[in-house]
Design a protein around this motif. Structure first.
Motif, PDB file in Angstrom:
ATOM      1  N   ASN A 841      32.293  42.447  51.358  1.00  0.00           N
ATOM      2  CA  ASN A 841      31.319  42.954  52.328  1.00  0.00           C
ATOM      3  C   ASN A 841      31.618  44.395  52.704  1.00  0.00           C
ATOM      4  OD1 ASN A 841      29.144  42.508  54.461  1.00  0.00           O
ATOM      5  ND2 ASN A 841      30.887  43.129  55.714  1.00  0.00           N
ATOM      6  N   ARG A 864      26.019  39.182  48.043  1.00  0.00           N
ATOM      7  CA  ARG A 864      25.726  37.738  48.005  1.00  0.00           C
ATOM      8  C   ARG A 864      27.030  36.930  47.943  1.00  0.00           C
ATOM      9  NH1 ARG A 864      20.549  36.274  47.391  1.00  0.00           N
ATOM     10  NH2 ARG A 864      19.045  37.804  46.599  1.00  0.00           N
ATOM     11  N   VAL A 867      28.536  36.743  51.348  1.00  0.00           N
ATOM     12  CA  VAL A 867      27.877  35.766  52.222  1.00  0.00           C
ATOM     13  C   VAL A 867      28.318  34.358  51.873  1.00  0.00           C
ATOM     14  CG1 VAL A 867      25.645  34.727  52.790  1.00  0.00           C
ATOM     15  CG2 VAL A 867      25.889  37.217  52.748  1.00  0.00           C
ATOM     16  N   ASP A 872      28.184  32.007  57.857  1.00  0.00           N
ATOM     17  CA  ASP A 872      27.104  32.424  58.756  1.00  0.00           C
ATOM     18  C   ASP A 872      27.468  33.572  59.687  1.00  0.00           C
ATOM     19  OD1 ASP A 872      25.371  30.603  57.700  1.00  0.00           O
ATOM     20  OD2 ASP A 872      25.891  29.019  59.133  1.00  0.00           O
ATOM     21  N   GLY A 874      27.386  36.999  61.129  1.00  0.00           N
ATOM     22  CA  GLY A 874      26.231  37.889  61.045  1.00  0.00           C
ATOM     23  C   GLY A 874      26.435  39.164  60.272  1.00  0.00           C
ATOM     24  N   CYS A 876      27.998  40.078  57.491  1.00  0.00           N
ATOM     25  CA  CYS A 876      27.784  40.106  56.041  1.00  0.00           C
ATOM     26  C   CYS A 876      26.304  39.877  55.692  1.00  0.00           C
ATOM     27  CB  CYS A 876      28.665  39.090  55.338  1.00  0.00           C
ATOM     28  SG  CYS A 876      28.413  37.381  55.855  1.00  0.00           S
ATOM     29  N   HIS A 877      25.590  39.125  56.530  1.00  0.00           N
ATOM     30  CA  HIS A 877      24.149  38.944  56.316  1.00  0.00           C
ATOM     31  C   HIS A 877      23.405  40.260  56.517  1.00  0.00           C
ATOM     32  CE1 HIS A 877      23.883  34.554  55.851  1.00  0.00           C
ATOM     33  NE2 HIS A 877      24.955  34.528  56.642  1.00  0.00           N
ATOM     34  N   ALA A 881      21.031  41.919  53.809  1.00  0.00           N
ATOM     35  CA  ALA A 881      19.635  42.151  54.186  1.00  0.00           C
ATOM     36  C   ALA A 881      19.218  43.584  53.886  1.00  0.00           C
ATOM     37  CB  ALA A 881      19.447  41.840  55.674  1.00  0.00           C
ATOM     38  N   SER A 893      15.071  39.474  52.607  1.00  0.00           N
ATOM     39  CA  SER A 893      15.794  40.401  53.494  1.00  0.00           C
ATOM     40  C   SER A 893      15.596  40.017  54.950  1.00  0.00           C
ATOM     41  CB  SER A 893      15.312  41.834  53.259  1.00  0.00           C
ATOM     42  OG  SER A 893      15.838  42.697  54.237  1.00  0.00           O
ATOM     43  N   HIS A 896      17.619  36.977  56.106  1.00  0.00           N
ATOM     44  CA  HIS A 896      19.012  37.283  56.470  1.00  0.00           C
ATOM     45  C   HIS A 896      19.069  38.122  57.743  1.00  0.00           C
ATOM     46  CE1 HIS A 896      21.137  35.631  52.974  1.00  0.00           C
ATOM     47  NE2 HIS A 896      20.094  36.020  52.231  1.00  0.00           N
ATOM     48  N   ILE A 899      19.210  36.180  60.931  1.00  0.00           N
ATOM     49  CA  ILE A 899      20.550  35.663  61.261  1.00  0.00           C
ATOM     50  C   ILE A 899      21.345  36.728  62.010  1.00  0.00           C
ATOM     51  CG2 ILE A 899      22.738  34.853  60.287  1.00  0.00           C
ATOM     52  CD1 ILE A 899      21.102  33.683  57.944  1.00  0.00           C
ATOM     53  N   VAL A 900      21.241  37.964  61.531  1.00  0.00           N
ATOM     54  CA  VAL A 900      21.954  39.065  62.183  1.00  0.00           C
ATOM     55  C   VAL A 900      21.459  39.264  63.614  1.00  0.00           C
ATOM     56  CG1 VAL A 900      22.525  41.513  62.078  1.00  0.00           C
ATOM     57  CG2 VAL A 900      22.285  40.200  59.976  1.00  0.00           C
TER      58      VAL A 900
END
Length: 986
Positions: A841, A864, A867, A872, A874, A876-877, A881, A893, A896, A899-900
């Motif tokens: 990441n 990916r 992730v 979960d 946030g 790395c999402h 994204a 995008s 994801h 989630i952030v």
């Protein structure tokens, strides 16, 4: 016996009873009455009686009132109006006269005065209150044709503390110019309000001081209260015990001279219980440090040097001397002798010694208190009578019940008054006593053959030891003490003194413990002996379990010893990992002695470091700092908890500054202060000054050389001098891995000397083969700076094997952001480190920050994978994204991104990343979807300008402050930028 006299509160006596009981202070009474009779002019002479608490001021003032009432010619012209003993309600001139109205209503019982007082209570203006009260009082004086004699006690409190200056001047003006008013007051001491020529009451009063009772006056009081006379010698003893204080004398007069030892001990215990409030209130009225010194002197009994009190109080001799001088000025302590500039001190009123011993001790303390009373009462000439009385009483008791009486006889025999008269004491013992089967060895020793020569030798040695200790000739004192113990092997007190000398002055705790064990072997009920043994075992020999056992035995014997409870709590919490029980013991100690600094300090430390209660811990440490503002340890602990635990950096640093102010040579204090200034408060220059101070005090302090070098190199842009300091650190301690690592970093980061940096880092991993950060940085430098890739990759593999989460990514990421690392090299680094999710990441994120978009497909693959490995979380999402948005994969995008956006704290760290995701999606036709996701998320407050920009882009109405709308316009421009970017890419 008249119980009213025994209880001795003059306010409860009628005039006739008061006159009959008034057997001393006649000259003071006559002096006061002469002034009262002469007050027939326009300006009255006001009177102030000054004497310490219990000296008979109240009785004397009440006797004046009785004399006026009993004398017709005085009663015809004077109306005495006594106030209460305390007038705490008086805080202004108006309230002074309101208090007079109140006492007039109490004295007369007249309903009109009661009604007047109730009405005047409602008067809000103090000046009008004063005028109305005075008018009422003067009207009364005129109607009855008498002057009012106001009798007011404790004027030092009222005039010195309760009244403001303007109120005092107002009161003076009235008393100076109103002939119908005369003031007869009392005070416990001279005070500024009457001594300072700039204050209102200066020279207003004629001051009459009452002194302590003479021997003859003590005889009179004793005879009156006890109902039987005492000799002049006994009266002198009583005068010494009470300090000539009438109240203490009256308390003591309930005793007779011919009580049995046990009944005397019971009666003394009862006396202490009945009058504890009086003794306690007088002791508690002293300032904190004076109170502690007073209490320690009370426990010693014998005339004591300041150094003796210092040892008992765990204070420095200088501090104790200062407090003793203050106590002497108060009259609470007196100097009984002075030789070669060394003063010996004693409590002015010896009954406090007895009170303190009775309250502190359960067994030996009670015996000691009674023995001290008998020593004083019988005197040297009749001391044999006391011994005979105790011995005969022992003969009438059963075996096993005589322990305290044996203890008493030994104490009498060992006391200073017994020197030179041991033969007479032995002769006073009845034969039946000598035949008792349970006499302990230390009492049998009294009857041993050749005791006279033996006693002379012991006496001579004792005098020599006293001189040696006074001159700090410790080794000589030890030798002489050991000689005494050979002569008197059963002398428990001697073993205790030798143990203290060995432990505290000669640093021989093992030998000291042997002595303390002997003490408790000889006297198993010696609470102090068990306590000192326990403390020494723990603090000097690190034998915590046995030390705990000894301290528990000590508190069983004396449950009121705050010091032992404190020591037990310290051991349980800090040595035996029982913090809750330790806290309980420390809290008990703090209740027994609320002024024990070390207890509050230790309790605060335990609450912070063991029980994670920093707020309450800080409260305890603040209490300790108030009790002893010069305690370096307390300020250090308080500063640390404020700065490290409570985030109160500025106040914490103030405490640490106090440490070095009080103790300028405190190396740890300077070092910690420097660290806070340099690293916590971003004041590196001042931090550097602190580290330089440490090095000035100790040129070999490796830690400060390290800190100084690090701050110079990293914070102040002085890499050469910083490296020089770090060089010094590794010279002083070649095995210190931290010094080598920081020196290596200085070479690499600050001086661009990679080879020297590598040499230092190799030294680090040689010293500490599990230092993952050093292996990681070494690997990156070998790869990027020296082109030694294979060895570099091997170093990174070593790092990952130790702990992949400890990979030092900063060097790699800096290289990525400058665009000097190829995708292939990154792939090799990922492979050799096991491709950890955090590193994947970080690499992808750094490439986005560097706007390195040439190989988005590979970067997407890394994101990916990150992730998948991280889950979960946030952050790395967010990276994925952004990459997906740049690649046109908008729906995925935004999935994801949602989630952030559930993590505002993460969004707040990198607002730009979230902005790029949403604006890129908008540029590709998903503006409404981006807005909907944002509006539904908890991150809306963080990204409000982005929401405004999306609304403007969609042509929607924007209800937001002007500054938000202006930033929204920039967001619209950002969307247009991404439109152009994608158009160019395609």
């Amino acid at each position: 016996m008249d119980t009213k006299i025994v209880k001795y509160n003059p306010s409860f006596l009628n005039d006739q009873e008061l006159i009959e009981s008034f057997v001393v202070r006649q000259s003071s009474l006559e002096l006061l009455m002469d002034v009262v009779r002469e007050n027939t002019h326009e300006n009255n002479q006001h009177l102030l009686v000054i004497g310490p608490r219990g000296s008979g001021k109240t009785t004397l003032l009440r006797r004046v009132i009785a004399e006026i009432r009993q004398t017709p010619e005085l009663d015809a012209v004077l109306f005495p109006l006594p106030f209460g003993e305390e007038s705490y309600e008086v805080a202004s001139a108006g309230e002074f006269w309101l208090e007079a109205i109140h006492h007039m209503s109490e004295l007369t019982g007249d309903s009109s005065w009661i009604k007047a007082h109730a009405e005047l209570l409602q008067e809000p203006d103090d000046k009008r209150l004063q005028q109305r009260c005075l008018a009422r009082l003067m009207d009364f004086a005129d109607k009855c044709g008498k002057r009012l004699l106001l009798v007011v006690e404790n004027l030092n409190l009222m005039l010195g503390e309760q009244l403001e200056d303007h109120d005092a001047w107002s009161l003076r003006n009235t008393l100076m110019h109103e002939s119908r008013l005369m003031l007869l007051g009392s005070a416990t001491n001279h005070f500024d309000a009457i001594n300072d020529q700039n204050q209102a009451m200066f020279e207003l009063f004629r001051v009459i001081e009452i002194s302590r009772l003479t021997v003859q006056e003590c005889q009179k009081v004793w005879n009156r209260v006890a109902g039987h006379p005492i000799t002049e010698e006994q009266a002198r003893a009583i005068q010494i015990l009470t300090g000539g204080n009438p109240r203490l004398l009256t308390i003591l007069s309930v005793f007779g001279a011919n009580r049995s030892f046990c009944s005397l001990m019971d009666d003394l215990s009862l006396l202490v219980d009945e009058h504890t409030d009086y003794f306690k209130s007088n002791i508690e009225s002293l300032p904190t440090m004076e109170r502690k010194v007073f209490a320690c002197l009370a426990s010693l009994w014998e005339d004591s040097l300041s150094c003796d009190v210092a040892k008992a109080s765990r204070m420095t001799t200088n501090k104790v001397s200062a407090q003793l001088n203050r106590l002497v000025k108060r009259g609470a302590v007196k100097v009984v002798s002075e030789k070669s500039g060394k003063k010996r001190y004693q409590l002015a009123e010896r009954l406090y010694n007895i009170y303190y011993l009775m309250r502190r001790g359960q067994n030996s303390g009670r015996v000691q208190a009674v023995v001290h009373f008998m020593r004083q009462f019988y005197g040297q000439e009749r001391l044999h009578e006391a011994v005979e009385m105790i011995a005969r009483e022992a003969c009438g008791m059963k075996e096993g019940e005589r322990h305290e009486l044996f203890q008493a006889i030994r104490m009498v025999y060992d006391c200073p008054e017994a020197r030179g008269m041991q033969d007479r004491l032995r002769e006073s013992l009845p034969q039946a006593f000598l035949e008792l089967s349970d006499i302990p060895d230390n009492v049998k020793l009294i009857f041993a053959p050749g005791m006279d020569d033996f006693e002379d030798e012991v006496l001579s040695l004792s005098r020599e030891i006293e001189k040696m200790i006074s001159d700090e000739r410790w080794k000589e004192a030890e030798k002489a003490m050991r000689k005494v113990m050979e002569l008197i092997p059963e002398f428990a007190k001697g073993w205790a003194s030798l143990g203290v000398l060995l432990t505290d002055e000669l640093d021989q705790p093992e030998e000291g413990v042997i002595c303390f064990r002997k003490v408790v072997e000889l006297d198993s009920d010696n609470a102090r002996g068990w306590g000192v043994l326990g403390e020494t075992l723990v603090n000097k020999l690190d034998q915590s379990k046995e030390g705990e056992s000894c301290l528990r035995r000590a508190v069983e014997l004396d449950s009121d010893d705050a010091r032992v409870w404190g020591a037990l709590g310290d051991i349980l919490a800090n040595k035996l990992d029982q913090p809750k029980e330790g806290e309980s013991c420390l809290r008990r100690a703090s209740k027994l002695d609320p002024n024990e600094v070390q207890v509050w300090s230790t309790l605060g430390h335990v609450l912070v470091s063991k029980l994670d209660q920093p707020e309450e811990g800080a409260t305890c440490l603040r209490r300790a700092s108030e009790l002893d503002p010069n305690n370096v340890q307390v300020w250090g602990r308080l500063g640390s908890v404020l700065a490290n635990k409570l985030g109160q950096l500025e106040e914490g640093v103030k405490c640490l500054r106090k440490v070095v102010e009080l103790e300028p040579d405190n190396i740890l204090g300077w070092r910690v202060l420097g660290s806070f200034l340099a690293y916590k408060l971003d004041q590196p220059e001042e931090g550097v000054n602190c580290f330089r101070k440490v090095i000035e005090l100790d040129p070999n302090d490796t830690i400060s050389w390290i800190a100084l070098g690090n701050v110079l190199a990293d914070n102040l842009g002085q890499p050469e001098e910083g490296a020089s300091c770090l060089y010094k650190a590794v010279e002083l301690d070649p095995d210190n891995a931290l010094s080598w690592r920081l020196l290596g970093e200085a070479f690499v980061y600050n001086l661009d000397k990679s080879e020297e940096g590598v040499a230092c880092l190799r030294k680090v991993v040689e010293l500490d083969s599990d230092n993952a950060n050093a292996w990681s940085l070494l690997g990156y430098i070998l790869i990027f700076n020296l082109g030694e890739c294979e060895e570099g990759y091997e170093c990174l593999r070593r790092t990952a094997a130790i702990d992949p989460d400890l990979l030092d990514k900063s060097y790699l990421l800096d290289k990525i952001r400058t665009g000097t690392v190829s995708i292939a090299t990154i792939e090799d680094i990922l492979n050799c480190t096991g491709r950890p999710g955090g590193l994947l990441n970080a690499v992808a994120c750094s490439l986005m920050d560097a706007e390195s978009y040439e190989d988005l497909e590979t970067i997407e693959k890394w994101a990916r994978e990150s992730v998948e490995k991280i889950g979960d979380k946030g952050h790395c999402h967010g990276t994925l994204a952004k990459i997906l948005a740049l690649r046109g994969k908008v729906s995925e995008s935004l999935s994801h991104a949602s989630i952030v956006l559930e993590h505002p704290e993460i969004v707040n760290i990198d607002i730009q990343e979230a902005t790029d995701i949403l604006t890129t999606a908008a540029a590709l036709g998903h503006a409404q979807e981006s807005l909907d996701i944002l509006l539904a998320s908890p991150s809306l407050s963080v990204l409000e300008p982005v929401a405004a920009g999306l609304k403007q882009y969609l042509g929607l109405d924007v209800q937001a402050p002007q500054e938000v709308r202006e930033i929204g316009e920039d967001i619209v421009k950002r969307i247009e930028h991404w439109k152009e970017w994608h158009a160019d890419r395609n």
